[in-house]
Design a protein around this motif. Structure first.
Motif, PDB file in Angstrom:
ATOM      1  N   PRO A  58       0.688  -1.021   0.124  1.00 37.47           N
ATOM      2  CA  PRO A  58      -0.030  -0.013  -0.002  1.00 37.47           C
ATOM      3  C   PRO A  58       0.911   1.186   0.074  1.00 37.47           C
ATOM      4  O   PRO A  58       1.929   1.222   0.309  1.00 37.47           O
ATOM      5  CB  PRO A  58      -0.940  -0.148   1.378  1.00 37.47           C
ATOM      6  CG  PRO A  58      -0.795  -1.491   1.622  1.00 37.47           C
ATOM      7  CD  PRO A  58       0.599  -2.229   1.120  1.00 37.47           C
ATOM      8  N   TYR A 171      -4.487   2.867   3.428  1.00 38.65           N
ATOM      9  CA  TYR A 171      -3.460   2.767   2.485  1.00 38.65           C
ATOM     10  C   TYR A 171      -2.228   2.545   3.037  1.00 38.65           C
ATOM     11  O   TYR A 171      -1.260   2.781   2.240  1.00 38.65           O
ATOM     12  CB  TYR A 171      -3.699   4.202   1.932  1.00 38.65           C
ATOM     13  CG  TYR A 171      -4.534   4.483   0.822  1.00 38.65           C
ATOM     14  CD1 TYR A 171      -4.299   4.287  -0.472  1.00 38.65           C
ATOM     15  CD2 TYR A 171      -5.759   4.893   0.916  1.00 38.65           C
ATOM     16  CE1 TYR A 171      -5.160   4.515  -1.591  1.00 38.65           C
ATOM     17  CE2 TYR A 171      -6.680   5.246   0.119  1.00 38.65           C
ATOM     18  CZ  TYR A 171      -6.346   4.874  -1.118  1.00 38.65           C
ATOM     19  OH  TYR A 171      -7.216   5.241  -2.051  1.00 38.65           O
ATOM     20  N   TYR A 174      -3.534  -3.919   4.148  1.00 37.79           N
ATOM     21  CA  TYR A 174      -4.729  -3.833   3.662  1.00 37.79           C
ATOM     22  C   TYR A 174      -5.712  -4.702   4.423  1.00 37.79           C
ATOM     23  O   TYR A 174      -6.942  -4.658   4.328  1.00 37.79           O
ATOM     24  CB  TYR A 174      -4.452  -4.940   2.438  1.00 37.79           C
ATOM     25  CG  TYR A 174      -3.745  -6.149   2.412  1.00 37.79           C
ATOM     26  CD1 TYR A 174      -4.226  -7.549   3.186  1.00 37.79           C
ATOM     27  CD2 TYR A 174      -2.305  -6.286   2.364  1.00 37.79           C
ATOM     28  CE1 TYR A 174      -3.435  -8.436   3.487  1.00 37.79           C
ATOM     29  CE2 TYR A 174      -1.384  -7.337   2.400  1.00 37.79           C
ATOM     30  CZ  TYR A 174      -2.361  -8.594   3.092  1.00 37.79           C
ATOM     31  OH  TYR A 174      -1.262  -9.483   3.410  1.00 37.79           O
TER      32      TYR A 174
END
Length: 403
Positions: A58, A171, A174
């Motif tokens: 991310p 972000y 996950y």
């Protein structure tokens, strides 16, 4: 003098904490994937890894590093980023502590617990170096604090804050998606939020994910949040997997080959192809070795509970490995005893929430266990244990058990 020390105790601890962070981060440097990512930022002006668009991790932490580098423009920007993320962690834990203080009827001082958390050796070492661990544990603390606040009182301020923290959390890890869903479901079941708030959360998650998924589709060709899901599963599920190692990699039995990252990226054009290849390996392993898959899964759940990681590069000797495991096993047993006792006497939101989070930790991270995963939840579990350690069992509960 004593009164002044008590009054400014958090300021004094912040000063001591800052000195420790400065010492630990003075030689901080970009290592492993972070060095490659920052070099590719400079070359391609986008989130790339080894010259190709990536969604393996991310994007929050890579862009955090890019922001600090862009603002500071000095060689010491790496150390500055470590100091800043350590300060963020300090105040995130403080927010979590405040949320416990607000609901504690006994008005217990949480200052000793706060000190134990921020000076916990593996956490302190983790937040003072270049790693997404620092922002992850900070966002977890802030999120849990706001969930506990929402369980007591829903305010516009708390809703806005939890929305901001949730966006950042999505972000950076996950699994934050699952934490949001778990929190919302339990809040709904305990009638802390209305059904339309639950529906709004699902819509919020979808909208928040959408830009990143669209970017991944355009750049990589896959409408995924992260391309590391298949990789992590393949890393933790194959014939050669060693449950006592934290250096496992995917393995292809047909080629009899350990699939290091360099091999995958040199033999496939993009992460979509890598993801497809590893996903097929995962399906083949589960279908061809169901017994081994189940057996290893239970062993890895045990590893998560024991926190036993021999050979891990973060542990300098076997003695530290054993001590780390013994201390955390003892802590887990105390924590679970308190959860059990509280569930038998009073079925509260906090008890159910933490009990489910502990189960989530055991099972979700059994895909490929690592020492840092438990530390994401440790501040919350530690404060809950500290809050209820020494609680007396209600008399009516004792009478019920005698019958």
């Amino acid at each position: 003098m004593k009164e002044k020390i008590v009054r400014y105790k958090y300021s004094i601890i912040f000063l001591l904490y800052g000195i420790a962070v400065l010492y630990l981060s003075k030689n901080a440097e970009l290592v492993f994937e972070w060095k490659v990512i920052m070099q590719d930022f400079a070359t391609y002006h986008d989130y790339y890894y080894e010259g190709k668009p990536t969604a393996y991790m991310p994007p929050l932490y890579p862009y955090y590093l890019l922001l600090i580098e862009s603002i500071c423009k000095v060689p010491q920007w790496v150390m500055i980023s470590c100091i800043l993320q350590s300060v963020i962690f300090f105040f995130s834990v403080l927010l979590l502590v405040r949320s416990f203080e607000e609901v504690d009827r006994n008005k217990k001082s949480y200052f000793p617990a706060f000190v134990c958390i921020i000076f916990c050796p593996p956490i302190l070492l983790g937040v003072a170096k270049i790693s997404s661990f620092a922002l992850t544990v900070s966002l977890f603390c802030a999120f849990f604090a706001l969930v506990l606040k929402l369980s007591k009182k829903i305010t516009t301020q708390n809703i806005i804050l939890i929305a901001i923290v949730s966006i950042m959390g999505l972000y950076i890890r996950y699994e934050f998606l699952f934490l949001m869903i778990i929190s919302a479901v339990i809040l709904f079941l305990f009638k802390k939020i209305k059904y339309y708030s639950f529906i709004f959360l699902l819509a919020f998650i979808f909208i928040t994910y959408l830009p990143w998924c669209i970017r991944n589709y355009e750049k990589i060709g896959t409408f995924h949040y992260s391309t590391s899901l298949s990789y992590n599963f393949a890393k933790g599920n194959h014939e050669k997997y060693d449950i006592f190692s934290t250096s496992n990699f995917p393995y292809d039995p047909s080629k009899k080959l350990v699939l290091f990252d360099d091999y995958l990226r040199s033999h496939y054009d993009n992460e979509k192809q890598i993801d497809h290849y590893l996903n097929q390996l995962n399906k083949d392993f589960v279908s061809q070795h169901p017994k081994l898959f189940i057996e290893n899964s239970f062993k890895k759940i045990g590893i998560n509970f024991l926190n036993y990681y021999p050979g891990n590069y973060n542990f300098s000797s076997n003695i530290i490995t054993y001590l780390y495991s013994i201390v955390l096993v003892a802590f887990n047993l105390i924590f679970l005893y308190i959860i059990y006792k509280k569930l038998r006497s009073s079925f509260t939101f906090e008890t159910v929430f933490l009990g489910i989070l502990f189960l989530f930790y055991l099972f979700f991270y059994s895909v490929a266990p690592l020492p840092r995963y438990f530390l994401f939840y440790f501040p919350l579990f530690f404060l809950f244990t500290y809050q209820h350690l020494g609680d007396k069992i209600p008399l009516d509960f004792l009478k019920q058990n005698k019958r």
